[in-house]
Design an enzyme around this catalytic site. Structure first.
Site, short mmCIF file in Angstrom:
data_model
loop_
_atom_site.label_atom_id
_atom_site.label_comp_id
_atom_site.label_asym_id
_atom_site.label_seq_id
_atom_site.Cartn_x
_atom_site.Cartn_y
_atom_site.Cartn_z
N ASN A 9 96.41 30.17 18.68
CA ASN A 9 96.70 29.90 20.08
C ASN A 9 97.15 28.44 20.14
OD1 ASN A 9 96.75 29.37 22.79
ND2 ASN A 9 94.56 29.70 23.15
N LYS A 11 98.23 26.81 22.55
CA LYS A 11 97.99 26.17 23.86
C LYS A 11 99.26 25.40 24.27
CE LYS A 11 93.12 26.38 22.95
NZ LYS A 11 91.77 25.86 23.14
N HIS A 95 91.73 33.72 29.00
CA HIS A 95 91.21 32.57 28.25
C HIS A 95 90.40 31.67 29.19
CE1 HIS A 95 91.02 28.91 25.87
NE2 HIS A 95 91.31 29.66 24.82
N GLU A 97 90.24 28.61 29.52
CA GLU A 97 91.01 27.52 30.15
C GLU A 97 91.76 28.04 31.38
OE1 GLU A 97 92.99 26.19 26.58
OE2 GLU A 97 91.06 25.48 25.83
N GLU A 167 84.89 33.89 22.78
CA GLU A 167 85.11 32.45 22.68
C GLU A 167 84.09 31.71 23.54
OE1 GLU A 167 89.41 31.69 21.29
OE2 GLU A 167 89.30 31.37 23.44
N GLY A 173 87.40 23.62 21.15
CA GLY A 173 87.94 22.26 21.07
C GLY A 173 86.88 21.19 20.92
N SER A 212 86.51 26.48 17.56
CA SER A 212 86.38 25.56 16.43
C SER A 212 86.29 26.28 15.07
CB SER A 212 85.19 24.61 16.62
OG SER A 212 85.38 23.83 17.79
P1 13P Z 1 89.72 25.60 19.06
O1 13P Z 1 89.92 26.34 17.78
O2 13P Z 1 90.59 24.36 19.16
O3 13P Z 1 88.28 25.31 19.34
O4 13P Z 1 90.23 26.54 20.25
C1 13P Z 1 89.76 27.84 20.33
C2 13P Z 1 90.54 28.56 21.37
O5 13P Z 1 90.44 28.26 22.55
C3 13P Z 1 91.44 29.64 20.93
O6 13P Z 1 91.90 30.37 22.01
#
Ligand code: 13P
Length: 255
Positions: A9, A11, A95, A97, A167, A173, A212
């Site tokens: 992903n 982002k 997601h 976010e 997640e 992150g 992560s």
């Molecule tokens: P990270 O791997 O940066 O923690 O992000 C995970 C994520 O949100 C994947 O959709």
């Protein structure tokens, strides 16, 4: 046995030139990893680039969001059929976010899930609790609520065509990964929830872990019985790291 899957992903990261180098690295790194499946979900403007570079390879591509509407006066939105025009196999839905920053509700996520299935794509539906929720012991209730809205809305046949990603928000992150045991417990819970709807669908369902995932923890996570791969944020932007994670999935699939 269920297939292992690793999806990046990206982002809101990327530029044409940087993407080119990244995708070239990923393509050459995973070319011979034949036991698992791989994909990248890129920002909308780079779908054409992903399509041109990944066509015919063992790396699929997709988007990170879509509109639940087929078309219409929805300024700034992107319709399912537009993603299909660019060969998207996957689309990330719900997601954390998007839930937190764009106020997407469970109902909107369910409508998007439905729209993705109808357009012939594979939704990657994300669920997960915040740190406060985990610490107050309501992880399962939160995940169940997020799942239920979709399960009740779309039904078993649609769920069978999807991927679920667990997640935990506190692991995204942050560099804090759920332990393999913590993740496994929620993955097993998710599978059990789906089994209430349909046992066969639950057994075949691909459930990814996201939060992560890095080259140094992928192997232990992917060794867990209900963890079928990963949804990778930060580490998917570094070809070497993403390939190492893909390689861990490939090795886990090869047994
Ligand atoms: P990270 O791997 O940066 O923690 O992000 C995970 C994520 O949100 C994947 O959709």
């Amino acid at each position: 046995m269920r297939q292992k899957l690793v999806v990046g992903n990206w982002k809101m990261y990327g530029r044409l030139e940087r993407n080119r180098t990244l995708l070239e690295g990923v393509l050459s790194g995973v070319r011979d990893l034949t036991q698992a499946a791989y994909g990248v979900c890129v920002p909308y403007p780079y779908l054409a680039q992903a399509q041109v570079m990944l066509q015919g390879s063992n790396v699929a591509w997709g988007a990170q969001n879509l509109s639940q509407h087929e078309e219409g006066a929805f300024t700034g939105a992107v319709a399912p059929g537009m993603l299909v025009d660019f060969g998207c196999r996957y689309v990330i839905i719900g997601h954390s976010e998007r839930r937190a920053l764009f106020h997407e509700s469970n109902d909107i996520a369910a409508a998007k899930f439905d729209a993705a299935i109808k357009a012939g794509m594979t939704p990657i539906f994300c669920v997960g609790e915040t740190l406060v929720e985990r610490e107050s012991g309501v992880t399962e209730q939160v995940v169940a609520r997020q799942l239920d809205v979709v399960l009740n809305h779309v039904g078993a046949a649609a769920v069978a065509k999807s991927v679920i990603a667990y997640e935990p928000v506190w692991a995204i992150g942050t560099g804090k990964t759920a332990t393999p045991e913590q993740a496994q417990a929620v993955h097993a819970f998710i599978r059990a929830q789906v089994a209430q709807l349909d046992e066969q669908t639950a057994q075949a369902l691909c459930i990814l872990y996201g939060g992560s995932v890095k080259p140094n923890n992928a192997e232990q996570l992917f060794a867990m019985p209900d963890i079928d791969g990963g949804l990778i944020g930060g580490a998917s932007l570094v070809a070497e790291d993403f390939v190492a994670i893909c390689s861990a999935a490939n090795a886990a699939a090869a047994g």
